[in-house]
Design a protein around this motif. Structure first.
Motif, PDB file in Angstrom:
ATOM      1  N   THR A   3      38.469 -20.998   4.901  1.00 23.59           N
ATOM      2  CA  THR A   3      39.203 -21.101   6.163  1.00 23.59           C
ATOM      3  C   THR A   3      38.713 -20.059   7.154  1.00 23.59           C
ATOM      4  O   THR A   3      38.569 -20.353   8.338  1.00 23.59           O
ATOM      5  CB  THR A   3      40.709 -20.905   5.905  1.00 23.59           C
ATOM      6  N   PHE A   4      38.439 -18.838   6.673  1.00 25.18           N
ATOM      7  CA  PHE A   4      37.947 -17.783   7.557  1.00 25.18           C
ATOM      8  C   PHE A   4      36.630 -18.173   8.210  1.00 25.18           C
ATOM      9  O   PHE A   4      36.432 -17.995   9.400  1.00 25.18           O
ATOM     10  CB  PHE A   4      37.785 -16.476   6.774  1.00 25.18           C
ATOM     11  N   ARG A   5      35.717 -18.732   7.420  1.00 21.39           N
ATOM     12  CA  ARG A   5      34.415 -19.135   7.964  1.00 21.39           C
ATOM     13  C   ARG A   5      34.556 -20.267   8.972  1.00 21.39           C
ATOM     14  O   ARG A   5      33.848 -20.313   9.970  1.00 21.39           O
ATOM     15  CB  ARG A   5      33.473 -19.559   6.845  1.00 21.39           C
ATOM     16  N   LYS A   6      35.462 -21.207   8.698  1.00 20.34           N
ATOM     17  CA  LYS A   6      35.687 -22.308   9.632  1.00 20.34           C
ATOM     18  C   LYS A   6      36.226 -21.792  10.956  1.00 20.34           C
ATOM     19  O   LYS A   6      35.776 -22.201  12.017  1.00 20.34           O
ATOM     20  CB  LYS A   6      36.664 -23.328   9.036  1.00 20.34           C
ATOM     21  N   GLN A   7      37.193 -20.884  10.886  1.00 17.70           N
ATOM     22  CA  GLN A   7      37.758 -20.311  12.105  1.00 17.70           C
ATOM     23  C   GLN A   7      36.711 -19.518  12.871  1.00 17.70           C
ATOM     24  O   GLN A   7      36.616 -19.617  14.086  1.00 17.70           O
ATOM     25  CB  GLN A   7      38.950 -19.410  11.768  1.00 17.70           C
ATOM     26  N   ARG A   8      35.931 -18.734  12.157  1.00 22.40           N
ATOM     27  CA  ARG A   8      34.871 -17.933  12.792  1.00 22.40           C
ATOM     28  C   ARG A   8      33.844 -18.837  13.461  1.00 22.40           C
ATOM     29  O   ARG A   8      33.414 -18.584  14.578  1.00 22.40           O
ATOM     30  CB  ARG A   8      34.208 -17.051  11.746  1.00 22.40           C
ATOM     31  N   SER A   9      33.490 -19.912  12.785  1.00 22.22           N
ATOM     32  CA  SER A   9      32.532 -20.864  13.336  1.00 22.22           C
ATOM     33  C   SER A   9      33.073 -21.524  14.600  1.00 22.22           C
ATOM     34  O   SER A   9      32.348 -21.701  15.582  1.00 22.22           O
ATOM     35  CB  SER A   9      32.197 -21.916  12.277  1.00 22.22           C
ATOM     36  N   LEU A  45      21.112 -20.988   9.870  1.00 23.33           N
ATOM     37  CA  LEU A  45      21.348 -21.596   8.560  1.00 23.33           C
ATOM     38  C   LEU A  45      22.355 -20.801   7.741  1.00 23.33           C
ATOM     39  O   LEU A  45      23.175 -21.374   7.019  1.00 23.33           O
ATOM     40  CB  LEU A  45      20.034 -21.715   7.784  1.00 23.33           C
ATOM     41  N   LEU A  46      22.315 -19.494   7.852  1.00 22.19           N
ATOM     42  CA  LEU A  46      23.244 -18.641   7.109  1.00 22.19           C
ATOM     43  C   LEU A  46      24.583 -18.477   7.825  1.00 22.19           C
ATOM     44  O   LEU A  46      25.455 -17.758   7.352  1.00 22.19           O
ATOM     45  CB  LEU A  46      22.617 -17.259   6.867  1.00 22.19           C
ATOM     46  N   LYS A  47      24.724 -19.111   8.980  1.00 21.61           N
ATOM     47  CA  LYS A  47      25.962 -19.092   9.763  1.00 21.61           C
ATOM     48  C   LYS A  47      26.344 -17.691  10.224  1.00 21.61           C
ATOM     49  O   LYS A  47      27.502 -17.357  10.351  1.00 21.61           O
ATOM     50  CB  LYS A  47      27.124 -19.711   8.983  1.00 21.61           C
ATOM     51  N   LYS A  48      25.340 -16.854  10.470  1.00 24.23           N
ATOM     52  CA  LYS A  48      25.612 -15.530  11.016  1.00 24.23           C
ATOM     53  C   LYS A  48      25.743 -15.581  12.525  1.00 24.23           C
ATOM     54  O   LYS A  48      26.117 -14.607  13.147  1.00 24.23           O
ATOM     55  CB  LYS A  48      24.494 -14.545  10.633  1.00 24.23           C
ATOM     56  N   GLU A  49      25.387 -16.712  13.095  1.00 31.25           N
ATOM     57  CA  GLU A  49      25.470 -16.852  14.544  1.00 31.25           C
ATOM     58  C   GLU A  49      25.671 -18.314  14.882  1.00 31.25           C
ATOM     59  O   GLU A  49      25.558 -19.192  14.035  1.00 31.25           O
ATOM     60  CB  GLU A  49      24.214 -16.339  15.221  1.00 31.25           C
ATOM     61  N   ASN A  50      25.965 -18.563  16.141  1.00 29.48           N
ATOM     62  CA  ASN A  50      26.090 -19.926  16.624  1.00 29.48           C
ATOM     63  C   ASN A  50      25.065 -20.109  17.718  1.00 29.48           C
ATOM     64  O   ASN A  50      25.069 -19.394  18.711  1.00 29.48           O
ATOM     65  CB  ASN A  50      27.505 -20.164  17.163  1.00 29.48           C
TER      66      ASN A  50
END
Length: 112
Positions: A3-9, A45-50
């Motif tokens: 959930t945290f990653r989804k919100q951050r994304s 790819l690592l989702k460190k940024e958008n």
């Protein structure tokens, strides 16, 4: 995905979308173009940024780091356009989303 990653994304995507919209409003900016470097592709790819079509948003300890890759109009004053782009995007993000923009970088990919 947690959930945290989804919100951050979602947060990074909304910041990126608003920054893109505000950057396109600036006189002298012809287009935003995606950056295509090896490091950018790995971070995405690592989702460190958008990375959203020319606007990259990264999180940092005390705010957000935003990078804009753009094409400017031929004959425009590059320094004035870049200064206006930085101030307009920074002001809009800080005012509307109530976030701290630590760094806003502009890379000019071409002049047309």
């Amino acid at each position: 995905m947690t959930t945290f990653r989804k919100q951050r994304s979602k947060i990074l995507a909304s910041i990126s979308e608003l920054a893109k919209e505000k950057a396109e409003e600036v006189y002298g900016v012809v287009a935003l173009v995606p950056s295509k470097s090896f490091v950018d592709n790995i971070d995405t790819l690592l989702k460190k940024e958008n990375n959203n079509g020319g606007v990259t948003v990264r999180t940092s300890k005390d705010g957000y780091e935003i990078t804009i890759h753009c094409v400017l109009a031929y004959g425009s004053n590059v320094v004035e356009v870049v200064n206006e782009l930085q101030s307009h995007v920074r002001y809009s993000l800080e005012k509307k989303l109530k976030i701290s923009v630590k760094q806003l970088n502009v890379f000019i990919k071409n002049i047309k």
